[in-house]
Design a protein around this motif. Structure first.
Motif, mmCIF file in Angstrom:
data_model
loop_
_atom_site.group_PDB
_atom_site.id
_atom_site.type_symbol
_atom_site.label_atom_id
_atom_site.label_comp_id
_atom_site.label_asym_id
_atom_site.label_seq_id
_atom_site.Cartn_x
_atom_site.Cartn_y
_atom_site.Cartn_z
ATOM 1 N N ASP A 40 0.801 -1.373 0.139
ATOM 2 C CA ASP A 40 -0.073 -0.219 0.182
ATOM 3 C C ASP A 40 0.872 1.160 0.000
ATOM 4 O OD1 ASP A 40 -2.433 1.378 0.132
ATOM 5 O OD2 ASP A 40 -1.835 2.024 1.976
ATOM 6 N N ILE A 46 -5.242 1.709 -0.629
ATOM 7 C CA ILE A 46 -6.303 2.165 0.393
ATOM 8 C C ILE A 46 -6.492 3.730 0.790
ATOM 9 C CG2 ILE A 46 -6.955 1.483 2.720
ATOM 10 C CD1 ILE A 46 -4.939 -0.816 2.581
ATOM 11 N N VAL A 52 -13.538 -1.526 1.055
ATOM 12 C CA VAL A 52 -12.525 -2.627 0.707
ATOM 13 C C VAL A 52 -13.130 -3.843 1.054
ATOM 14 C CG1 VAL A 52 -10.251 -3.410 1.631
ATOM 15 C CG2 VAL A 52 -10.577 -0.867 1.318
ATOM 16 N N ASP A 54 -12.119 -7.810 2.137
ATOM 17 C CA ASP A 54 -10.768 -8.364 2.691
ATOM 18 C C ASP A 54 -11.078 -10.117 2.665
ATOM 19 O OD1 ASP A 54 -8.582 -9.643 3.632
ATOM 20 O OD2 ASP A 54 -8.571 -8.696 5.774
ATOM 21 N N ALA A 66 -6.218 -2.132 6.845
ATOM 22 C CA ALA A 66 -7.258 -1.424 5.887
ATOM 23 C C ALA A 66 -8.125 -0.457 6.694
ATOM 24 C CB ALA A 66 -8.198 -2.469 5.059
ATOM 25 N N VAL A 76 -14.879 -1.402 5.739
ATOM 26 C CA VAL A 76 -14.074 -2.875 5.441
ATOM 27 C C VAL A 76 -15.175 -3.965 5.712
ATOM 28 C CG1 VAL A 76 -12.245 -4.184 5.984
ATOM 29 C CG2 VAL A 76 -11.652 -1.763 6.162
#
Length: 219
Positions: A40, A46, A52, A54, A66, A76
């Motif tokens: 990242d 991010i 996001v 995962d 994140a 997330v």
């Protein structure tokens, strides 16, 4: 069961690993956190305000990173077949990503139909039979890619852990058929002897779904 010489050697290596020690000191759940941090830092995946997902989140090292880097703006959503100790601000779903029903439940938890970033640290439980393990790993890579194609924004990004083996080059070609840019990353926290690398796909091609359908139809 008595520990084997191999398991003892792995445990010594793990305990003495500098990234394992660093994770304990800094409050991260796994050394894998530093893999995502390095990638990242380089690629700026991010971004505060983004969404996001995962995949293969447990124990939560990537979700932690994140969540931190979103700085309170964004979302997330995480999934794993194993339970995960809750992380404040992370929406976690326990279930098998290969199960179509579970995958649909995951989609229903997304903040919008199209998201910014899909992270995949999915890996099968290792049986020790190389060809079988490689086939199961490839199945997970393709499933994660299929999810990314269905759920990413046109300019979205997909980071996936893969392993060098008989299916590696085919999967790289598939990634290039789906994304305009595909790059390989090998962060410092990834052990030198490990065959794992990370593929980063950026910006979906207009015919990404068709390219994926052709691949799946040819299997």
């Amino acid at each position: 069961m008595k520990p084997t010489r191999t398991s003892k050697a792995w445990m010594r290596e793990h305990v003495n690993d500098p990234f394992v020690k660093k994770a304990k000191l800094e409050g991260y759940r796994s050394r894998a956190s530093y893999k995502l941090m390095e990638i990242d830092d380089r690629d700026k995946l991010i971004v505060p305000g983004s969404s996001v997902v995962d995949l293969g989140a447990t124990p939560g090292g990537w979700s932690q990173v994140a969540k931190e880097r979103l700085k309170g703006r964004g979302r997330v959503v995480a999934i794993d077949i194993l339970p995960m100790v809750p992380i404040q601000g992370v929406d976690f779903l326990e279930g098998d990503f290969n199960d179509p029903h579970i995958r649909q439940l995951l989609k229903e938890r997304l903040p919008s139909p199209q998201i910014d970033l899909v992270l995949s640290d999915l890996a099968p439980n290792i049986s020790g039979v190389a060809l079988y393990d490689q086939a199961r790993a490839t199945e997970l890579w393709v499933a994660a890619l299929e999810f990314a194609v269905q759920c990413l924004k046109p300019n979205g990004q997909f980071l996936v852990k893969v392993f060098h083996g008989i299916d590696f080059e085919d999967f790289v070609r598939l990634m290039r058929a789906v994304f305009i840019t595909v790059q390989t990353r090998k962060p410092a926290a990834s052990r030198d002897r490990s065959t794992e690398v990370y593929l980063l796909g950026k910006t979906l091609r207009e015919d990404a779904q068709s390219a994926l359908d052709r691949y799946l139809g040819a299997e």
